[in-house]
Motif scaffolding. Structure first.
Motif, PDB file in Angstrom:
ATOM      1  N   UNK A 159     135.193  65.579  17.898  1.00 59.17           N
ATOM      2  CA  UNK A 159     136.048  66.140  18.940  1.00 59.17           C
ATOM      3  C   UNK A 159     136.454  64.990  19.857  1.00 59.17           C
TER       4      UNK A 159
ATOM      5  N   UNK B  42     131.810  64.301  20.651  1.00 59.20           N
ATOM      6  CA  UNK B  42     130.734  64.856  19.812  1.00 59.20           C
ATOM      7  C   UNK B  42     131.282  65.189  18.435  1.00 59.20           C
TER       8      UNK B  42
ATOM      9  N   UNK C 122     126.956  68.568  17.813  1.00 62.28           N
ATOM     10  CA  UNK C 122     126.784  68.964  19.213  1.00 62.28           C
ATOM     11  C   UNK C 122     126.013  67.867  19.907  1.00 62.28           C
ATOM     12  N   UNK C 123     126.158  67.779  21.213  1.00 64.69           N
ATOM     13  CA  UNK C 123     125.502  66.702  21.970  1.00 64.69           C
ATOM     14  C   UNK C 123     123.994  66.765  21.770  1.00 64.69           C
TER      15      UNK C 123
ATOM     16  N   UNK D 150     123.766  61.209  27.458  1.00 64.38           N
ATOM     17  CA  UNK D 150     122.460  61.851  27.699  1.00 64.38           C
ATOM     18  C   UNK D 150     121.318  60.899  27.324  1.00 64.38           C
TER      19      UNK D 150
ATOM     20  N   UNK E 292     122.639  72.210  35.528  1.00 63.38           N
ATOM     21  CA  UNK E 292     122.477  70.759  35.387  1.00 63.38           C
ATOM     22  C   UNK E 292     123.123  70.025  36.554  1.00 63.38           C
TER      23      UNK E 292
ATOM     24  N   UNK F 160     125.308  67.173  38.328  1.00 58.84           N
ATOM     25  CA  UNK F 160     126.507  66.463  37.854  1.00 58.84           C
ATOM     26  C   UNK F 160     126.867  65.375  38.864  1.00 58.84           C
TER      27      UNK F 160
ATOM     28  N   UNK G 119     122.794  65.325  34.043  1.00 62.80           N
ATOM     29  CA  UNK G 119     123.016  66.098  32.835  1.00 62.80           C
ATOM     30  C   UNK G 119     121.787  66.957  32.563  1.00 62.80           C
ATOM     31  N   UNK G 120     121.873  67.752  31.532  1.00 68.17           N
ATOM     32  CA  UNK G 120     120.710  68.456  31.029  1.00 68.17           C
ATOM     33  C   UNK G 120     120.060  67.535  30.009  1.00 68.17           C
TER      34      UNK G 120
ATOM     35  N   UNK H 163     127.416  74.029  43.642  1.00 67.39           N
ATOM     36  CA  UNK H 163     128.312  75.122  44.056  1.00 67.39           C
ATOM     37  C   UNK H 163     127.766  75.874  45.286  1.00 67.39           C
TER      38      UNK H 163
ATOM     39  N   UNK I 242     132.384  74.715  23.652  1.00 67.37           N
ATOM     40  CA  UNK I 242     131.407  74.276  24.654  1.00 67.37           C
ATOM     41  C   UNK I 242     130.193  73.631  23.984  1.00 67.37           C
ATOM     42  N   UNK I 243     129.708  74.270  22.921  1.00 68.49           N
ATOM     43  CA  UNK I 243     128.428  73.953  22.273  1.00 68.49           C
ATOM     44  C   UNK I 243     127.284  73.903  23.295  1.00 68.49           C
TER      45      UNK I 243
ATOM     46  N   UNK J 235     123.736  75.589  28.410  1.00 68.39           N
ATOM     47  CA  UNK J 235     122.411  75.372  28.997  1.00 68.39           C
ATOM     48  C   UNK J 235     122.208  76.125  30.309  1.00 68.39           C
TER      49      UNK J 235
ATOM     50  N   UNK K 291     129.986  81.029  35.970  1.00 73.18           N
ATOM     51  CA  UNK K 291     130.095  79.639  35.512  1.00 73.18           C
ATOM     52  C   UNK K 291     129.220  79.480  34.285  1.00 73.18           C
TER      53      UNK K 291
ATOM     54  N   UNK L 230     127.691  76.493  31.801  1.00 67.09           N
ATOM     55  CA  UNK L 230     127.527  75.042  31.729  1.00 67.09           C
ATOM     56  C   UNK L 230     126.989  74.631  30.368  1.00 67.09           C
ATOM     57  N   UNK L 231     127.701  73.694  29.743  1.00 66.09           N
ATOM     58  CA  UNK L 231     127.175  73.045  28.547  1.00 66.09           C
ATOM     59  C   UNK L 231     126.533  71.737  29.012  1.00 66.09           C
ATOM     60  N   UNK L 232     125.991  70.964  28.070  1.00 65.48           N
ATOM     61  CA  UNK L 232     125.415  69.679  28.458  1.00 65.48           C
ATOM     62  C   UNK L 232     126.471  68.843  29.169  1.00 65.48           C
ATOM     63  N   UNK L 233     127.700  68.919  28.638  1.00 64.44           N
ATOM     64  CA  UNK L 233     128.749  68.020  29.122  1.00 64.44           C
ATOM     65  C   UNK L 233     129.433  68.494  30.407  1.00 64.44           C
ATOM     66  N   UNK L 234     129.767  69.791  30.500  1.00 62.19           N
ATOM     67  CA  UNK L 234     130.594  70.227  31.638  1.00 62.19           C
ATOM     68  C   UNK L 234     130.264  71.630  32.123  1.00 62.19           C
ATOM     69  N   UNK L 235     130.753  71.919  33.322  1.00 66.12           N
ATOM     70  CA  UNK L 235     130.692  73.267  33.882  1.00 66.12           C
ATOM     71  C   UNK L 235     132.079  73.893  33.749  1.00 66.12           C
TER      72      UNK L 235
END
Lengths: 377, 128
Positions: A18, A30, A33-34, A244, A309, A311, A330-331, A360, B37-38, B41, B60, B62-67
């Motif tokens: 992707x 990725x 998946x990550x 990550x 997570x 950011x 990150x997670x 948020x 999203x994959x 989390x 919301x 959230x994936x590892x990468x983004x919200x």
């Protein structure tokens, strides 16, 4: 502006990567998946396209002197075939870039620099050369266009790397095969008359190698690596897992932990600043910071409970007050918890200190932890 | 990878799905969205009782990468949220149309449903 493509662009498309924009490049974020790719590198082996990174060659009798007055670390510590991490700072101690310096021949140095900083670095270095007493003895080449690179990382990589780079090295460190390179060493091999540099370095916290070669043969190296690593289930790894992996082990990423307003002392990278080598750009400012202290310091943290997570850009609170900002977050796939790094006053940057991260408008409990956040069991 | 687009649901351009039963709409994100999203989390769900307008950001994911924001496809009141997906966000990936749904809305303007995408429209949008 159209995005730059690496020599591996079509390979990524074939593998179902992707693609996203990263620092002006179209790169794979990725493939599967990550989390899957992250675990693959921690468990076995992965290959990364790092062709976007820049390569600079500094050659000649003045190269050592020039680099030592321009970079923070001491290149005189490098035997032929050795590499070291370093920073390049402004007079006020801000970071122009962080980079790896390899001494590939007695008077020849390979600098690997960040993709997003190639133009800035090249201009900075060229300007410095013009003002240097060593200028008549320095040949400078920005080889970023003609060279590409891949990183092959993971605990099982050493089991097949010699299949790719066979026999004794031809330059750099004298070894019988790439697997005999020690950490931070670099050696040269050849393929169809083309020189390939292989260094035992990486950006994942795992054992592994980074390979620099002419762009024309990078896809061949990529394909042969996937074939050679098949027995350990090697996978292609995107930028998502690259981030990550490096965050878990607290490696800085330029533009996050480092920028022109942040010094290596503040970033906790003072180990790579050699004050006893003589003068270099930024020495006065950095020595002042080291002696008199800094106002902000990089700290790693881990979320205490289940939370969103962290950011980059989120606020860090301590004792009810905002004390800093998250620069990476990150997670963590290895810890299944939110992790990150941020800048806070030195009194807060102490492992065990309770902090909160605002997500948020809601604050989540976290704790400052020792670097690296993740350590191999 | 081909994504499932169940025939009995309606959809939004922003990849939410809606199941209508009487005056209640159940909302989640599509199979296509979870593939994109994959590795979900974290899922932040709205408060029960909140009045929402169609198109309003209410949750919301959230994936590892983004919200990513989740928008309510319809107007009304949030009458239930799926705490299971809050506890186990990976349900979003494993069962996007069932155990991984997000919340339920009591419709205040049921005519809005007619303007949502049909399965055919949505399939076309995602190239499925």
């Amino acid at each position: 502006m159209s995005l730059k493509l690496t020599p591996l662009h079509s390979a990524h498309q074939k593998l179902g990567g992707k693609l996203i924009e990263f620092g002006g490049w179209e790169m794979p974020v990725q493939y599967s998946s990550i989390v899957d790719e992250h675990r693959c590198v921690r468990r076995a082996a992965g290959i990364f396209d790092i062709c976007h990174m820049g390569e600079v060659l500094v050659t000649g009798p003045g190269a050592e002197g020039f680099l030592n007055e321009t970079l923070t670390n001491d290149v005189r510590k490098l035997a032929v075939g050795d590499g070291q991490y370093s920073q390049m700072c402004t007079e006020s101690g801000g970071t122009v870039d962080d980079l790896y310096v390899y001494r590939i021949a007695p008077m020849e140095y390979l600098l690997v620099i960040n993709a997003s900083r190639i133009d800035v670095d090249v201009a900075w270095l060229q300007e410095r050369i013009c003002g240097s007493p060593h200028r008549s003895g320095v040949i400078f080449e920005d080889a970023s266009g003609r060279l590409g690179a891949v990183a092959i990382q993971g605990p099982r990589v050493a089991s097949f790397i010699d299949l790719l780079f066979t026999g004794p090295s031809l330059a750099g460190a004298a070894v019988d095969g790439a697997s005999s390179l020690k950490k931070n060493q670099i050696g040269a091999w050849e393929q169809a008359g083309q020189r390939i540099w292989v260094a035992r370095t990486g950006y994942t916290g795992e054992d592994g190698f980074e390979v620099v070669a002419p762009a024309s043969i990078i896809e061949d190296i990529w394909t042969r690596t996937l074939a050679a690593g098949h027995t350990v289930c090697i996978q292609p790894i995107g930028l998502g897992a690259r981030d990550t992996l490096r965050t878990e082990v607290c490696y800085p990423l330029y533009g996050h932990e480092l920028d022109e307003t942040t010094s290596p002392i503040e970033a906790g990278l003072g180990y790579f600043v050699s004050f006893d080598k003589g003068d270099f750009v930024g020495r006065t400012a950095l020595l002042d910071q080291k002696t008199n202290g800094v106002k902000k310091k990089s700290a790693a943290f881990k979320m205490a409970d289940k939370s969103a997570p962290p950011r980059p850009g989120y606020a860090i609170f301590a004792g009810g007050e905002k004390v800093g900002d998250v620069v990476s977050g990150t997670q963590s796939p290895s810890l299944s918890a939110g992790i990150g790094m941020g800048y806070v006053p030195p009194a807060i940057a102490v492992p065990g200190t309770k902090i909160e991260i605002e997500v948020r408008g809601r604050r989540f409990a976290a704790e400052i932890v020792k670097k690296p956040i993740y350590r191999k069991a | 990878m081909s994504s499932q687009v169940p025939a009995d649901l309606r959809y939004t351009k922003s990849h939410e799905w809606v199941r209508i039963a009487g005056d209640t709409a159940t909302v989640g994100i599509t199979d296509h969205a979870q593939h994109e999203l994959t590795d979900v989390v974290f899922v932040e769900l709205p408060a029960v009782g909140r009045k929402v307008k169609a198109g309003e950001a209410v949750a919301v994911v959230e994936s590892v990468k983004t919200a990513s924001d989740i928008y309510s496809p319809v107007s009304g009141e949030i009458i239930a949220v799926n705490d299971a997906v809050g506890q186990d966000p990976a349900l979003t990936n494993s069962a996007p149309y069932a155990a991984g749904h997000f919340f339920q809305v009591r419709l205040s303007a049921s005519a809005e449903v007619d303007s949502l995408l049909t399965p055919a429209d949505y399939s076309k949008q995602i190239g499925a």
